[in-house]
Design an enzyme around this catalytic site. Structure first.
Site, PDB file in Angstrom:
ATOM      1  N   CYS A  50       0.828  -1.216   0.000  1.00 55.75           N
ATOM      2  CA  CYS A  50       0.000   0.000   0.000  1.00 55.75           C
ATOM      3  C   CYS A  50       0.858   1.260   0.000  1.00 55.75           C
ATOM      4  O   CYS A  50       1.497   1.578   1.009  1.00 55.75           O
ATOM      5  CB  CYS A  50      -0.931  -0.050   1.220  1.00 55.75           C
ATOM      6  SG  CYS A  50      -1.844   1.470   1.510  1.00 55.75           S
ATOM      7  N   CYS A  53      -0.057   3.869   2.640  1.00 56.89           N
ATOM      8  CA  CYS A  53       0.366   3.403   3.974  1.00 56.89           C
ATOM      9  C   CYS A  53       1.823   3.770   4.211  1.00 56.89           C
ATOM     10  O   CYS A  53       2.191   4.209   5.309  1.00 56.89           O
ATOM     11  CB  CYS A  53       0.183   1.887   4.083  1.00 56.89           C
ATOM     12  SG  CYS A  53      -1.516   1.330   3.850  1.00 56.89           S
TER      13      CYS A  53
END
Length: 123
Positions: A50, A53
């Site tokens: 991600c 993230c």
């Protein structure tokens, strides 16, 4: 898997502690134990793949160092399947928990919003 069911990630130069769990049983035991305290738990639901993230990672490190009266936990949604219980539908999702109850959530790359929520629930 050996007896090391969770580990503390302190790889940053900051003197912080972010706990990661690799066992659902260990996560559940830890979560249940924190229901008895007044401390804020900030759970970072993320994944290795991600991009957003990864953008938030340094901010989480910074917050963990700054807000020492809160506990910061990182859960990889691909490794530990507990995100459904918290209705996580996008990454990153930050769930703020006090006494076993969700008190707030922040979704996405929203550093200032997350910081406001942490401050709101640690005072």
């Amino acid at each position: 898997m050996g007896s090391n069911l969770f580990n503390v990630d302190s790889s940053s130069e900051l003197s912080n502690t972010i706990i990661t769990f690799h066992s659902k049983a260990e996560w559940n035991a830890h979560f249940n134990a924190l229901e008895e305290t007044h401390n804020l738990m900030v759970v970072d639901f993320s994944a290795k793949w991600c991009g957003p993230c990864k953008i938030m990672d340094p901010f989480i490190q910074e917050f963990a160092a700054k807000y020492t009266n809160a506990e910061f936990i990182k859960i990889d949604v691909d490794e530990l399947m507990v995100s459904q219980a918290f209705q996580v539908q996008a990454l990153p999702t930050f769930i703020l928990i006090k006494r076993g109850k969700v008190v707030d959530r922040v979704i996405g790359v929203r550093k200032e919003e997350l910081q406001r929520m942490i401050e709101k629930h640690t005072t």
